[in-house]
Motif scaffolding. Structure first.
Motif, PDB file in Angstrom:
ATOM      1  N   UNK A   1       0.833  -1.196   0.000  1.00 27.71           N
ATOM      2  CA  UNK A   1       0.000   0.000   0.000  1.00 27.71           C
ATOM      3  C   UNK A   1       0.871   1.251   0.000  1.00 27.71           C
ATOM      4  N   UNK A   2       0.648   2.104  -0.991  1.00 29.71           N
ATOM      5  CA  UNK A   2       1.467   3.312  -1.152  1.00 29.71           C
ATOM      6  C   UNK A   2       0.936   4.104  -2.339  1.00 29.71           C
ATOM      7  N   UNK A   3       1.468   5.297  -2.499  1.00 31.27           N
ATOM      8  CA  UNK A   3       1.279   6.038  -3.746  1.00 31.27           C
ATOM      9  C   UNK A   3       2.436   5.663  -4.665  1.00 31.27           C
ATOM     10  N   UNK A   4       2.090   5.265  -5.870  1.00 32.63           N
ATOM     11  CA  UNK A   4       3.086   4.818  -6.836  1.00 32.63           C
ATOM     12  C   UNK A   4       3.325   5.921  -7.870  1.00 32.63           C
ATOM     13  N   UNK A   5       4.591   6.178  -8.133  1.00 33.65           N
ATOM     14  CA  UNK A   5       5.023   7.205  -9.073  1.00 33.65           C
ATOM     15  C   UNK A   5       5.998   6.593 -10.081  1.00 33.65           C
ATOM     16  N   UNK A   6       6.052   7.198 -11.244  1.00 32.92           N
ATOM     17  CA  UNK A   6       7.148   6.874 -12.141  1.00 32.92           C
ATOM     18  C   UNK A   6       7.999   8.131 -12.334  1.00 32.92           C
ATOM     19  N   UNK A   7       9.239   7.908 -12.709  1.00 34.34           N
ATOM     20  CA  UNK A   7      10.142   9.004 -13.012  1.00 34.34           C
ATOM     21  C   UNK A   7      11.423   8.398 -13.556  1.00 34.34           C
ATOM     22  N   UNK A   8      12.324   9.224 -14.003  1.00 36.36           N
ATOM     23  CA  UNK A   8      13.653   8.732 -14.317  1.00 36.36           C
ATOM     24  C   UNK A   8      14.322   8.308 -13.010  1.00 36.36           C
ATOM     25  N   UNK A   9      15.349   7.532 -13.119  1.00 33.43           N
ATOM     26  CA  UNK A   9      16.028   7.066 -11.917  1.00 33.43           C
ATOM     27  C   UNK A   9      16.512   8.233 -11.070  1.00 33.43           C
ATOM     28  N   UNK A  10      16.937   9.278 -11.712  1.00 26.80           N
ATOM     29  CA  UNK A  10      17.412  10.453 -10.995  1.00 26.80           C
ATOM     30  C   UNK A  10      16.321  11.433 -10.614  1.00 26.80           C
ATOM     31  N   UNK A  11      15.078  11.097 -10.922  1.00 28.02           N
ATOM     32  CA  UNK A  11      13.988  11.999 -10.588  1.00 28.02           C
ATOM     33  C   UNK A  11      14.034  13.303 -11.343  1.00 28.02           C
ATOM     34  N   UNK A  12      14.464  13.256 -12.592  1.00 29.44           N
ATOM     35  CA  UNK A  12      14.682  14.495 -13.330  1.00 29.44           C
ATOM     36  C   UNK A  12      13.424  15.074 -13.960  1.00 29.44           C
ATOM     37  N   UNK A  13      12.364  14.280 -14.064  1.00 27.91           N
ATOM     38  CA  UNK A  13      11.105  14.809 -14.575  1.00 27.91           C
ATOM     39  C   UNK A  13      10.266  15.305 -13.408  1.00 27.91           C
ATOM     40  N   UNK A  14       9.241  16.084 -13.701  1.00 24.27           N
ATOM     41  CA  UNK A  14       8.308  16.492 -12.655  1.00 24.27           C
ATOM     42  C   UNK A  14       7.586  15.253 -12.131  1.00 24.27           C
ATOM     43  N   UNK A  15       7.414  15.167 -10.817  1.00 27.75           N
ATOM     44  CA  UNK A  15       6.943  13.919 -10.219  1.00 27.75           C
ATOM     45  C   UNK A  15       5.484  13.583 -10.516  1.00 27.75           C
ATOM     46  N   UNK A  16       4.645  14.496 -10.640  1.00 27.04           N
ATOM     47  CA  UNK A  16       3.232  14.187 -10.823  1.00 27.04           C
ATOM     48  C   UNK A  16       2.589  13.736  -9.526  1.00 27.04           C
ATOM     49  N   UNK A  17       1.294  13.401  -9.596  1.00 28.33           N
ATOM     50  CA  UNK A  17       0.542  13.073  -8.384  1.00 28.33           C
ATOM     51  C   UNK A  17       0.618  11.604  -8.016  1.00 28.33           C
ATOM     52  N   UNK A  18       1.066  10.776  -8.907  1.00 32.04           N
ATOM     53  CA  UNK A  18       1.113   9.357  -8.603  1.00 32.04           C
ATOM     54  C   UNK A  18      -0.266   8.728  -8.630  1.00 32.04           C
ATOM     55  N   UNK A  19      -0.300   7.447  -8.305  1.00 31.25           N
ATOM     56  CA  UNK A  19      -1.572   6.727  -8.253  1.00 31.25           C
ATOM     57  C   UNK A  19      -1.594   5.869  -6.978  1.00 31.25           C
ATOM     58  N   UNK A  20      -2.698   5.938  -6.268  1.00 31.30           N
ATOM     59  CA  UNK A  20      -2.810   5.267  -4.979  1.00 31.30           C
ATOM     60  C   UNK A  20      -3.123   3.792  -5.165  1.00 31.30           C
ATOM     61  N   UNK A  21      -2.338   2.966  -4.507  1.00 27.91           N
ATOM     62  CA  UNK A  21      -2.601   1.525  -4.459  1.00 27.91           C
ATOM     63  C   UNK A  21      -2.845   1.148  -3.006  1.00 27.91           C
ATOM     64  N   UNK A  22      -3.991   0.552  -2.751  1.00 21.76           N
ATOM     65  CA  UNK A  22      -4.333   0.141  -1.396  1.00 21.76           C
ATOM     66  C   UNK A  22      -4.652  -1.346  -1.412  1.00 21.76           C
ATOM     67  N   UNK A  23      -3.952  -2.085  -0.564  1.00 19.78           N
ATOM     68  CA  UNK A  23      -4.149  -3.527  -0.481  1.00 19.78           C
ATOM     69  C   UNK A  23      -4.756  -3.844   0.879  1.00 19.78           C
ATOM     70  N   UNK A  24      -5.930  -4.392   0.866  1.00 13.44           N
ATOM     71  CA  UNK A  24      -6.622  -4.707   2.120  1.00 13.44           C
ATOM     72  C   UNK A  24      -6.287  -6.122   2.565  1.00 13.44           C
ATOM     73  N   UNK A  25      -6.253  -6.279   3.883  1.00  9.86           N
ATOM     74  CA  UNK A  25      -5.902  -7.598   4.437  1.00  9.86           C
ATOM     75  C   UNK A  25      -7.142  -8.443   4.658  1.00  9.86           C
TER      76      UNK A  25
END
Length: 113
Positions: free
Chosen positions: A89-113
């Motif tokens: 469970x986390x917010x998932x983001x993509x970017x270059x390895x160095x984080x050189x692009x603007x990060x954006x808002x990401x997408x929320x992934x929630x895993x329920x137990x």
């Protein structure tokens, strides 16, 4: 370069999700891309990476469960996540390895137990 992640959601333990991230313009096709995640109260961590030529690496928690891929023609990177656990469970983001692009808002992934 703007990054738009999508495909997150709520899933039960053991379920699967595929998240996508589209880059608008820029040098996506020449960059090693990564999927990162940030859980509440924790630092952002690298989950998986894929080079322009398709060389792939995974963080320890993702090994064997997640698959990263990219489509350079579509400026898109994907993360297929299987056998999900509550600790994913986390917010998932993509970017270059160095984080050189603007990060954006990401997408929320929630895993329920």
């Amino acid at each position: 370069v703007q990054l738009q992640a999508s495909g997150g959601g709520l899933v039960q333990t053991g379920g699967s999700l595929r998240v996508s991230c589209v880059a608008s313009g820029g040098t996506f096709g020449r960059a090693t891309m990564g999927w990162f995640r940030q859980a509440p109260g924790k630092q952002r961590e690298l989950v998986a990476r894929v080079s322009v030529t398709g060389v792939i690496g995974y963080g320890g928690s993702a090994q064997g469960r997640f698959t990263i891929s990219r489509d350079n023609a579509k400026n898109t990177v994907y993360l297929q996540m299987n056998s999900l656990k509550p600790e994913d469970t986390a917010v998932y983001y993509c970017n270059t390895i160095g984080g050189s692009f603007s990060w954006g808002q990401g997408t929320q992934v929630t895993v329920s137990s």
